[in-house]
Design an enzyme around this catalytic site. Sequence first.
Site, PDB file in Angstrom:
ATOM      1  N   HIS A 178      31.014  15.125  24.017  1.00 38.35           N
ATOM      2  CA  HIS A 178      31.846  15.325  25.206  1.00 38.35           C
ATOM      3  C   HIS A 178      33.217  15.882  24.818  1.00 38.35           C
ATOM      4  O   HIS A 178      33.714  15.643  23.727  1.00 38.35           O
ATOM      5  CB  HIS A 178      31.948  14.055  26.065  1.00 38.35           C
ATOM      6  CG  HIS A 178      32.849  12.985  25.550  1.00 38.35           C
ATOM      7  ND1 HIS A 178      32.716  11.663  25.916  1.00 38.35           N
ATOM      8  CD2 HIS A 178      33.903  13.009  24.701  1.00 38.35           C
ATOM      9  CE1 HIS A 178      33.643  10.951  25.321  1.00 38.35           C
ATOM     10  NE2 HIS A 178      34.377  11.730  24.572  1.00 38.35           N
ATOM     11  N   GLU A 232      30.923  14.780  30.175  1.00 32.95           N
ATOM     12  CA  GLU A 232      29.844  14.131  29.438  1.00 32.95           C
ATOM     13  C   GLU A 232      28.613  15.023  29.312  1.00 32.95           C
ATOM     14  O   GLU A 232      28.352  15.874  30.173  1.00 32.95           O
ATOM     15  CB  GLU A 232      29.438  12.837  30.160  1.00 32.95           C
ATOM     16  CG  GLU A 232      30.546  11.784  30.214  1.00 32.95           C
ATOM     17  CD  GLU A 232      30.755  11.047  28.887  1.00 32.95           C
ATOM     18  OE1 GLU A 232      30.517  11.616  27.809  1.00 32.95           O
ATOM     19  OE2 GLU A 232      31.173   9.868  28.948  1.00 32.95           O
ATOM     20  N   ASP A 240      42.823  13.994  30.651  1.00 36.68           N
ATOM     21  CA  ASP A 240      42.073  13.055  31.477  1.00 36.68           C
ATOM     22  C   ASP A 240      42.812  11.730  31.643  1.00 36.68           C
ATOM     23  O   ASP A 240      43.837  11.495  31.009  1.00 36.68           O
ATOM     24  CB  ASP A 240      40.660  12.823  30.895  1.00 36.68           C
ATOM     25  CG  ASP A 240      40.683  12.614  29.376  1.00 36.68           C
ATOM     26  OD1 ASP A 240      41.749  12.248  28.830  1.00 36.68           O
ATOM     27  OD2 ASP A 240      39.638  12.819  28.736  1.00 36.68           O
ATOM     28  N   ASN A 266      28.918  12.041  21.516  1.00 35.32           N
ATOM     29  CA  ASN A 266      27.852  12.761  22.219  1.00 35.32           C
ATOM     30  C   ASN A 266      28.249  14.203  22.520  1.00 35.32           C
ATOM     31  O   ASN A 266      27.596  14.872  23.314  1.00 35.32           O
ATOM     32  CB  ASN A 266      27.508  12.024  23.528  1.00 35.32           C
ATOM     33  CG  ASN A 266      28.696  11.933  24.473  1.00 35.32           C
ATOM     34  OD1 ASN A 266      29.813  12.356  24.145  1.00 35.32           O
ATOM     35  ND2 ASN A 266      28.477  11.398  25.664  1.00 35.32           N
TER      36      ASN A 266
HETATM   37  P1  PGA Z   1      38.260   9.523  19.425  1.00 31.18           P
HETATM   38  O1  PGA Z   1      37.713  10.079  20.799  1.00 31.18           O
HETATM   39  O2  PGA Z   1      39.353  10.453  18.995  1.00 31.18           O
HETATM   40  O3  PGA Z   1      38.773   8.154  19.735  1.00 31.18           O
HETATM   41  O4  PGA Z   1      37.114   9.537  18.458  1.00 31.18           O
HETATM   42  C1  PGA Z   1      37.456  11.437  20.933  1.00 31.18           C
HETATM   43  C2  PGA Z   1      36.866  11.722  22.279  1.00 31.18           C
HETATM   44  O5  PGA Z   1      36.181  10.854  22.863  1.00 31.18           O
HETATM   45  O6  PGA Z   1      37.081  12.836  22.783  1.00 31.18           O
END
Ligand code: PGA
Length: 245
Positions: A137, A142, A67, A135
């Site tokens: 995602h 999302e 992404d 959450n």
């Molecule tokens: P993080 O993010 O590794 O910074 O916890 C993970 C994500 O949002 O997929």
Amino acid sequence: MKVIVTGSYDESCAVVAEMIKDLVVSKPNAKLGLATGGTPVPIYKKLIAMNEAGEVDFSAVHTVNLDEYCGIPGTHDQSYRYFMNTNLFDHINIDKANTFVASGMGDFEANAAELEAKVYEGGVADLQLLGIGNNGHIAFNEASDHLISKAHIETLTESTINANARFFEKKEDVPTKAITMGMGDILAAKKVVLVATGLAKVPAIKGLIMDDVITTQNPSTMLKMHTDAVVVIDKELADAVGYKA
Ligand code: PGA
């Protein structure tokens, strides 16, 4: 789905770095799906060290990232292109022409279409590395009443904006939209490896490994349908969700 419980986050990162190394050693022109965020940084550090030690050669490897934020250029220090260059690509012998991070500038729809094509160009990823949002995602897919299969533009939820605000000067600076691989693109990879650590991930990981339910409200649960999905968590997180190996 296979769950690996390690003694520590550092050990989780070592396990995953080893998986990636073994793949690239056995298939020098492997295609890797890569992720950004805080979680994979130590994995990339370990791959850099392995590359420096001559244990793994990235010269024929191709990569596609999950992404990119909309509205910030690849030179911005919070863009995912910048993240990948500074945390990995600048320090290993990969040909940057073989690395793809969607552009977050210009025509977002066209950029999403370009990402979609890159997911399948020359074949799907041999291994897709994943983090997980608080959450649930996956990439920027999302939690919602529906999910999207192909690469697309996603509006970030409040939960994701709050979680990512730590990387920006202020919360208002966090982009509100992103270009992301869709769930179908992610599940198309031959192998998916998800790494998680920290108690903020408890609800998401609970939904992923503690029952057999698949729900769009926790996009990670779709990994239950993949035939070669591996979840790597440390003991602290396993204990917190009540997982017994
Ligand atoms: P993080 O993010 O590794 O910074 O916890 C993970 C994500 O949002 O997929």
